[in-house]
Motif scaffolding. Structure first.
Motif, PDB file in Angstrom:
ATOM      1  N   ILE A  41       0.708  -0.972  -0.018  1.00 26.73           N
ATOM      2  CA  ILE A  41      -0.468   0.140   0.336  1.00 26.73           C
ATOM      3  C   ILE A  41       0.970   1.843  -0.553  1.00 26.73           C
ATOM      4  O   ILE A  41       0.642   2.060  -1.178  1.00 26.73           O
ATOM      5  N   GLY A  42       1.877   1.634   0.787  1.00 22.94           N
ATOM      6  CA  GLY A  42       2.749   2.453   1.252  1.00 22.94           C
ATOM      7  C   GLY A  42       3.531   2.627  -0.295  1.00 22.94           C
ATOM      8  O   GLY A  42       3.461   3.927  -0.745  1.00 22.94           O
ATOM      9  N   ALA A  43       4.068   1.731  -1.204  1.00 27.24           N
ATOM     10  CA  ALA A  43       4.216   1.844  -2.452  1.00 27.24           C
ATOM     11  C   ALA A  43       3.991   2.150  -3.501  1.00 27.24           C
ATOM     12  O   ALA A  43       3.314   2.816  -4.660  1.00 27.24           O
ATOM     13  N   SER A  44       2.064   1.534  -3.387  1.00 32.13           N
ATOM     14  CA  SER A  44       0.869   2.441  -4.145  1.00 32.13           C
ATOM     15  C   SER A  44       1.119   4.007  -4.811  1.00 32.13           C
ATOM     16  O   SER A  44       0.675   4.747  -5.250  1.00 32.13           O
ATOM     17  N   PHE A  45       1.534   4.187  -3.098  1.00 33.97           N
ATOM     18  CA  PHE A  45       1.278   5.727  -2.177  1.00 33.97           C
ATOM     19  C   PHE A  45       2.522   6.898  -3.139  1.00 33.97           C
ATOM     20  O   PHE A  45       2.782   7.805  -3.715  1.00 33.97           O
ATOM     21  N   ALA A  46       3.384   5.562  -3.396  1.00 32.71           N
ATOM     22  CA  ALA A  46       4.600   6.165  -3.682  1.00 32.71           C
ATOM     23  C   ALA A  46       4.518   6.848  -5.176  1.00 32.71           C
ATOM     24  O   ALA A  46       5.598   7.095  -5.755  1.00 32.71           O
ATOM     25  N   ARG A  47       3.849   5.738  -5.470  1.00 27.69           N
ATOM     26  CA  ARG A  47       3.568   6.001  -7.446  1.00 27.69           C
ATOM     27  C   ARG A  47       3.260   7.548  -7.696  1.00 27.69           C
ATOM     28  O   ARG A  47       3.210   8.115  -8.980  1.00 27.69           O
ATOM     29  N   LEU A  48       2.336   8.004  -6.783  1.00 24.29           N
ATOM     30  CA  LEU A  48       2.562   9.631  -7.119  1.00 24.29           C
ATOM     31  C   LEU A  48       3.275  10.381  -6.954  1.00 24.29           C
ATOM     32  O   LEU A  48       3.802  11.113  -7.874  1.00 24.29           O
ATOM     33  N   LEU A  49       4.977   9.615  -6.845  1.00 26.19           N
ATOM     34  CA  LEU A  49       6.202  10.518  -7.735  1.00 26.19           C
ATOM     35  C   LEU A  49       5.971  10.628  -9.417  1.00 26.19           C
ATOM     36  O   LEU A  49       7.254  11.157 -10.260  1.00 26.19           O
ATOM     37  N   PHE A  50       5.235   9.556 -10.301  1.00 23.12           N
ATOM     38  CA  PHE A  50       5.626   9.485 -11.294  1.00 23.12           C
ATOM     39  C   PHE A  50       4.503  10.716 -11.645  1.00 23.12           C
ATOM     40  O   PHE A  50       5.740  11.523 -13.222  1.00 23.12           O
ATOM     41  N   LEU A  51       4.079  11.006 -11.574  1.00 25.02           N
ATOM     42  CA  LEU A  51       3.906  12.986 -12.010  1.00 25.02           C
ATOM     43  C   LEU A  51       4.308  13.863 -12.336  1.00 25.02           C
ATOM     44  O   LEU A  51       4.991  14.249 -12.943  1.00 25.02           O
ATOM     45  N   PHE A  75       5.942  15.406 -15.915  1.00 22.05           N
ATOM     46  CA  PHE A  75       6.168  16.683 -15.696  1.00 22.05           C
ATOM     47  C   PHE A  75       7.095  17.316 -16.067  1.00 22.05           C
ATOM     48  O   PHE A  75       7.634  18.013 -17.666  1.00 22.05           O
ATOM     49  N   GLY A  76       8.236  16.856 -15.520  1.00 27.73           N
ATOM     50  CA  GLY A  76       9.581  16.809 -16.210  1.00 27.73           C
ATOM     51  C   GLY A  76       9.933  16.897 -17.609  1.00 27.73           C
ATOM     52  O   GLY A  76      10.632  17.373 -18.163  1.00 27.73           O
ATOM     53  N   CYS A  77       9.227  15.154 -18.315  1.00 27.63           N
ATOM     54  CA  CYS A  77       9.431  15.249 -19.286  1.00 27.63           C
ATOM     55  C   CYS A  77       8.793  15.851 -20.691  1.00 27.63           C
ATOM     56  O   CYS A  77       9.252  15.906 -21.884  1.00 27.63           O
ATOM     57  N   LEU A  78       7.765  17.272 -19.729  1.00 32.94           N
ATOM     58  CA  LEU A  78       7.233  18.596 -20.756  1.00 32.94           C
ATOM     59  C   LEU A  78       7.907  18.956 -20.830  1.00 32.94           C
ATOM     60  O   LEU A  78       7.997  20.224 -21.746  1.00 32.94           O
ATOM     61  N   PHE A  92      17.322  16.873 -22.577  1.00 35.89           N
ATOM     62  CA  PHE A  92      17.257  15.349 -22.082  1.00 35.89           C
ATOM     63  C   PHE A  92      15.849  13.870 -21.593  1.00 35.89           C
ATOM     64  O   PHE A  92      15.621  13.624 -21.750  1.00 35.89           O
ATOM     65  N   PHE A  93      15.604  14.996 -20.494  1.00 41.17           N
ATOM     66  CA  PHE A  93      14.006  14.372 -20.270  1.00 41.17           C
ATOM     67  C   PHE A  93      13.444  14.405 -21.037  1.00 41.17           C
ATOM     68  O   PHE A  93      11.818  13.639 -20.838  1.00 41.17           O
ATOM     69  N   GLY A 138      -9.176   9.368 -12.156  1.00 40.19           N
ATOM     70  CA  GLY A 138      -7.235   9.312 -12.574  1.00 40.19           C
ATOM     71  C   GLY A 138      -8.124   9.708 -13.675  1.00 40.19           C
ATOM     72  O   GLY A 138      -7.214  10.363 -14.496  1.00 40.19           O
ATOM     73  N   SER A 139      -8.708   9.620 -14.586  1.00 40.93           N
ATOM     74  CA  SER A 139      -9.608  10.643 -16.239  1.00 40.93           C
ATOM     75  C   SER A 139     -10.149  11.655 -15.442  1.00 40.93           C
ATOM     76  O   SER A 139      -9.119  12.182 -17.237  1.00 40.93           O
ATOM     77  N   VAL A 140     -10.515  12.337 -14.624  1.00 37.94           N
ATOM     78  CA  VAL A 140     -10.505  13.457 -14.189  1.00 37.94           C
ATOM     79  C   VAL A 140      -9.649  14.099 -14.138  1.00 37.94           C
ATOM     80  O   VAL A 140      -9.545  15.285 -14.829  1.00 37.94           O
ATOM     81  N   VAL A 141      -8.688  13.738 -13.682  1.00 30.06           N
ATOM     82  CA  VAL A 141      -7.238  14.413 -13.299  1.00 30.06           C
ATOM     83  C   VAL A 141      -6.210  14.324 -14.422  1.00 30.06           C
ATOM     84  O   VAL A 141      -5.372  15.419 -14.636  1.00 30.06           O
ATOM     85  N   SER A 142      -6.496  13.446 -15.179  1.00 28.15           N
ATOM     86  CA  SER A 142      -5.545  14.009 -17.066  1.00 28.15           C
ATOM     87  C   SER A 142      -5.886  14.909 -17.265  1.00 28.15           C
ATOM     88  O   SER A 142      -5.113  15.321 -18.103  1.00 28.15           O
ATOM     89  N   TRP A 143      -7.029  15.569 -17.136  1.00 24.64           N
ATOM     90  CA  TRP A 143      -7.662  16.706 -17.504  1.00 24.64           C
ATOM     91  C   TRP A 143      -6.822  18.013 -17.337  1.00 24.64           C
ATOM     92  O   TRP A 143      -6.234  19.042 -18.283  1.00 24.64           O
ATOM     93  N   PHE A 144      -5.805  17.600 -16.584  1.00 23.96           N
ATOM     94  CA  PHE A 144      -4.817  18.997 -15.557  1.00 23.96           C
ATOM     95  C   PHE A 144      -3.853  19.572 -16.634  1.00 23.96           C
ATOM     96  O   PHE A 144      -2.997  20.150 -16.705  1.00 23.96           O
ATOM     97  N   TRP A 145      -3.456  18.058 -17.282  1.00 24.10           N
ATOM     98  CA  TRP A 145      -2.229  18.245 -18.540  1.00 24.10           C
ATOM     99  C   TRP A 145      -2.729  18.924 -19.552  1.00 24.10           C
ATOM    100  O   TRP A 145      -1.713  19.745 -19.737  1.00 24.10           O
ATOM    101  N   VAL A 146      -3.769  19.381 -19.877  1.00 25.49           N
ATOM    102  CA  VAL A 146      -4.603  19.745 -20.969  1.00 25.49           C
ATOM    103  C   VAL A 146      -3.883  21.665 -20.595  1.00 25.49           C
ATOM    104  O   VAL A 146      -3.809  22.166 -20.133  1.00 25.49           O
ATOM    105  N   ILE A 147      -5.114  21.563 -18.802  1.00 24.73           N
ATOM    106  CA  ILE A 147      -5.278  22.810 -17.731  1.00 24.73           C
ATOM    107  C   ILE A 147      -3.508  23.244 -18.593  1.00 24.73           C
ATOM    108  O   ILE A 147      -3.410  24.997 -18.426  1.00 24.73           O
TER     109      ILE A 147
END
Length: 453
Positions: A366-376, A380-383, A388-389, A444-453
């Motif tokens: 469960i802790g690792a599941s919440f740690a995946r928030l680091l992907f965001l 974002f850095g890849c954008l 290089f990112f 998650g589908s709703v949050v994905s719109w924040f990339w557009v915003i």
């Protein structure tokens, strides 16, 4: 007054190590009991543990000859996600037919809302309905929904654009698929929860195989068919025909599976546990059922929150970010297809790894599941990060890691959650966990719109 006899399902005949671990008992994260402990209150207290232990004689457990039961549950997991994958993969075809409609957004909204409402109803009335009926009805509805598109294409649409009556019928077929998904997914996961862990792993791995199958079909159709109206039409019909064929196989497999000796053995254990509970507490109905349901939810809620956050993170990035926000001068329009394929392949790898090594510490999972928030911030850095990112290599590596962690942690939590309750409540637990999963998909589908915003 003696505690009722409740039979716990061991994962396999060679699971003595897990038996000893569970008999010692352990606390799951945040106060959720994740192991097995004796009911020292004699069964009088509603707050007593749901799960007591009486391990069946491993020597009497039938073998899964030729791994038939495993293959059948794997196929069922593949099958119940294929209809959604077919609709969403053919979105280019639907966008061509209905250029003024937001096809992908409408499909996603209808599918998720209908599925979520149906799942809530199923959870509330799970004790009054039979999973065998729910699954067969759901699989039948899938076939009907999948037939709509190719039949309408041949008899009515015929490749013409702007016929919006066809769009409304297609949306109705998507809604029908949402109903079928709620009936099938919750019940398949629930029935797998009553069996040893390997069958839940089979179902979860099957869902990943569905994504891999569609990805390779997408690569095949892009390579073989022209990307004009005729090619899009052929591609879409191929997706739906393959999905219908798999769905028919699923119907046959499911109606054969319960006749296999290994499945009959565990079904008999469940029947025994249900009868003993009836003798102890009476028929589960009204206030007693609501109390039991809330007890189950309370017991698995942190497993559910772990799965919810997994899919909030995943859906906020995949597939929207992958298909719309990153670009490659080298790979051009193949880039998003290859990224999606990479995600799906590593998702399958992750969901298959639990067959080799299962992380049994729920708190870590469960802790690792919440740690995946680091992907965001990483994506974002890849954008907007250093040059290089913003190249293909970091995006590809992160996408594959997103799939790998999604697959492994989903499989771990889906396997562990049903084992925290009595055998006769494992099916309901599976449906509850699927409910958390669907909520995660929607958020998650709703949050994905924040990339557009």
């Amino acid at each position: 007054k003696q505690a009722p006899l409740v039979i716990r399902v061991d994962p396999s005949p060679n699971s003595q190590k897990q038996s000893e671990r569970k008999e010692r008992g352990r606390e799951s994260p945040m106060g959720v009991t994740g192991g097995v402990t004796s009911n020292t209150d004699g069964g009088d207290s509603e707050s007593s543990l749901l799960l007591t232990t009486n391990t069946p004689d491993n020597s009497k457990i039938p073998k899964d000859s030729f791994h038939l039961a495993y293959i059948m549950y794997f196929t069922l997991g593949t099958g119940y996600l294929l209809p959604w994958n077919a609709f969403i993969t053919a979105v280019d075809y639907f966008t061509y037919l209905y250029p003024d409609a937001s096809v992908d957004r409408v499909f996603a909204m209808v599918y998720m809302i209908v599925g979520l409402i149906c799942l809530l109803i199923i959870v509330a009335y799970a004790h009054k309905s039979d999973s065998f009926v729910r699954i067969n009805v759901g699989l039948g509805l899938f076939v009907v929904a999948l037939l709509v598109v190719p039949v309408m294409d041949v008899t009515y649409i015929k490749g013409r654009t702007g016929i919006y009556n066809g769009f409304y019928v297609t949306v109705a077929a998507v809604a029908l698929s949402g109903i079928a998904d709620a009936l099938v997914q919750g019940s398949i996961v629930g029935s797998a929860g009553e069996l040893p862990e390997r069958y839940m792993q089979a179902v979860v791995a099957g869902t990943a195989a569905s994504g891999v199958l569609v990805s390779f079909l997408r690569i095949l159709t892009k390579a073989v068919y022209s990307q004009d109206s005729h090619g899009l039409r052929q591609s879409a019909n191929l997706y739906f025909i393959v999905s219908i064929a798999v769905m028919v196989i699923c119907i046959v497999f499911y109606n054969v599976a319960h006749r296999l000796p290994v499945i009959k053995y565990y079904n008999d254990l469940k029947s025994q546990a249900v009868n003993e509970e009836k003798e102890e507490k009476g028929v589960l109905a009204g206030a007693l059922w609501r109390s039991t349901l809330w007890d189950i939810v309370g017991r698995v809620k942190w497993y559910g929150f772990g799965i919810l956050i997994i899919y909030v993170v995943t859906l906020s990035i995949f597939p929207g970010y992958i298909t719309e926000d990153v670009h490659s001068q080298i790979l051009k329009d193949w880039y998003s297809i290859l990224l999606i394929t990479g995600y799906n392949v590593f998702d399958l790898v992750g969901k298959s790894l639990t067959a080799l090594y299962l992380l049994e510490n729920a708190k870590v999972a469960i802790g690792a599941s919440f740690a995946r928030l680091l992907f965001l911030p990483l994506f974002f850095g890849c954008l907007h990060g250093p040059k290089f990112f913003r190249t293909e290599i970091p995006v590809t590596v992160l996408t594959c890691l997103l799939g790998l962690t999604n697959g492994y942690l989903t499989s771990v939590l889906m396997i562990l959650a049903p084992k925290t309750v009595q055998l006769q409540h494992a099916e309901t637990t599976g449906i509850v966990i699927v409910l958390f999963l669907v909520v995660g998909l929607a958020v998650g589908s709703v949050v994905s719109w924040f990339w557009v915003i």
